[in-house]
Scaffold this active site. Structure first.
Site, mmCIF file in Angstrom:
data_model
loop_
_atom_site.group_PDB
_atom_site.id
_atom_site.type_symbol
_atom_site.label_atom_id
_atom_site.label_comp_id
_atom_site.label_asym_id
_atom_site.label_seq_id
_atom_site.Cartn_x
_atom_site.Cartn_y
_atom_site.Cartn_z
ATOM 1 N N GLN A 46 14.937 50.007 -17.547
ATOM 2 C CA GLN A 46 16.211 50.378 -16.932
ATOM 3 C C GLN A 46 17.046 49.129 -16.679
ATOM 4 O O GLN A 46 16.501 48.104 -16.267
ATOM 5 C CB GLN A 46 15.961 51.095 -15.603
ATOM 6 C CG GLN A 46 15.316 52.456 -15.738
ATOM 7 C CD GLN A 46 14.920 53.021 -14.380
ATOM 8 O OE1 GLN A 46 15.749 53.147 -13.494
ATOM 9 N NE2 GLN A 46 13.646 53.342 -14.223
HETATM 10 N N1 GTP Z 1 8.688 62.677 -29.034
HETATM 11 C C1 GTP Z 1 8.403 61.494 -28.525
HETATM 12 N N2 GTP Z 1 8.596 61.268 -27.211
HETATM 13 C C2 GTP Z 1 8.304 60.039 -26.737
HETATM 14 C C3 GTP Z 1 7.781 59.013 -27.555
HETATM 15 N N3 GTP Z 1 7.594 57.915 -26.783
HETATM 16 C C4 GTP Z 1 7.981 58.250 -25.547
HETATM 17 N N4 GTP Z 1 8.403 59.531 -25.505
HETATM 18 C C5 GTP Z 1 8.938 60.256 -24.346
HETATM 19 O O1 GTP Z 1 10.093 59.576 -23.928
HETATM 20 C C6 GTP Z 1 10.189 59.584 -22.506
HETATM 21 C C7 GTP Z 1 10.337 58.176 -22.004
HETATM 22 O O2 GTP Z 1 9.109 57.523 -22.185
HETATM 23 P P1 GTP Z 1 8.660 56.327 -21.260
HETATM 24 O O3 GTP Z 1 7.348 55.849 -21.699
HETATM 25 O O4 GTP Z 1 8.856 56.673 -19.815
HETATM 26 O O5 GTP Z 1 9.761 55.293 -21.664
HETATM 27 P P2 GTP Z 1 9.863 53.807 -21.215
HETATM 28 O O6 GTP Z 1 10.568 53.113 -22.295
HETATM 29 O O7 GTP Z 1 8.561 53.271 -20.768
HETATM 30 O O8 GTP Z 1 10.872 53.897 -20.019
HETATM 31 P P3 GTP Z 1 10.987 52.815 -18.839
HETATM 32 O O9 GTP Z 1 9.657 52.830 -18.208
HETATM 33 O O10 GTP Z 1 12.087 53.350 -17.992
HETATM 34 O O11 GTP Z 1 11.286 51.513 -19.484
HETATM 35 C C8 GTP Z 1 8.951 60.279 -21.989
HETATM 36 O O12 GTP Z 1 9.310 61.591 -21.674
HETATM 37 C C9 GTP Z 1 7.985 60.249 -23.152
HETATM 38 O O13 GTP Z 1 7.159 61.381 -23.163
HETATM 39 C C10 GTP Z 1 7.583 59.291 -28.955
HETATM 40 O O14 GTP Z 1 7.153 58.476 -29.760
HETATM 41 N N5 GTP Z 1 7.919 60.550 -29.368
#
Ligand code: GTP
Ligand code: MG
Length: 169
Positions: A46
């Site tokens: 974020q």
């Molecule tokens: N379909 C799909 N959904 C994904 C994938 N990777 C993450 N998501 C979804 O995307 C959303 C965000 O994933 P996070 O792991 O919270 O993303 P992040 O980048 O770590 O976010 P921050 O922690 O805020 O930096 C979640 O709802 C996951 O389930 C993917 O490869 N495919």
């Protein structure tokens, strides 16, 4: 936002998808890949949390930068955040793995198209790896991490960091 470590977390901790929440602060994961013990620092993407990233640069042997390939409105922001990471002096010589994530979704941009948008060709002098990935089904993650470890093990930066750690021990 950028770390999208959802799949990596599944891979490391076997967390079910409904347990994944936006990263605030730091998640730490430890795994062993190709006989190398790895410690992952998962930092929140974020905008308000990004100033914390650079506090970890000096000690990082390598970087994984994950881009949501299914979210075009955020590409420009991803691109400038990536450029800032690459330019940072505390990360000089650190190999970087860029993941074009969410390839399981039909609306995701292909890794090739995303690479063109990110202008990765410009990065030629930088040690980087680029992989089409899906944290959802695991595509590209193991391969990407293994390639990164291989390059990291041979890097001058790793040698320097290990020497420094040895001196402190
Ligand atoms: N379909 C799909 N959904 C994904 C994938 N990777 C993450 N998501 C979804 O995307 C959303 C965000 O994933 P996070 O792991 O919270 O993303 P992040 O980048 O770590 O976010 P921050 O922690 O805020 O930096 C979640 O709802 C996951 O389930 C993917 O490869 N495919
Ligand atoms: Mg996260």
């Amino acid at each position: 936002m950028f770390s999208l470590f959802y799949g990596l977390w599944k891979y490391i901790f076997s967390l079910p998808p409904d347990r994944i929440v936006p990263t605030v602060g730091l998640n730490i994961g430890r795994i062993e890949v190709s006989n190398t013990k790895l410690v992952f620092w998962d930092l929140g993407g974020q905008p308000g949390l990004r100033s914390i990233w650079e506090k970890y640069y000096e000690e990082a042997h390598a970087v994984i930068f994950v881009i949501d390939a299914a979210c075009p409105p955020r590409f420009e922001d991803s691109k400038s955040a990536l450029e800032k990471v690459l330019r940072h002096e505390d990360l000089q010589g650190a190999p970087i793995l860029i993941l074009a994530n969410k390839q399981d979704l039909s609306e995701a941009l292909s890794a090739e198209e995303l690479a063109r948008y990110l202008d990765l060709k410009k990065l030629d002098e930088r040690v980087y790896m680029y992989e089409a990935a899906s944290a959802f089904d695991g595509m590209g993650i193991k391969e990407g991490v293994e390639r990164l470890v291989e390059v990291m093990e041979r890097s001058k930066r790793t040698e320097t960091l290990r020497m420094r750690a040895g001196l402190q021990a």
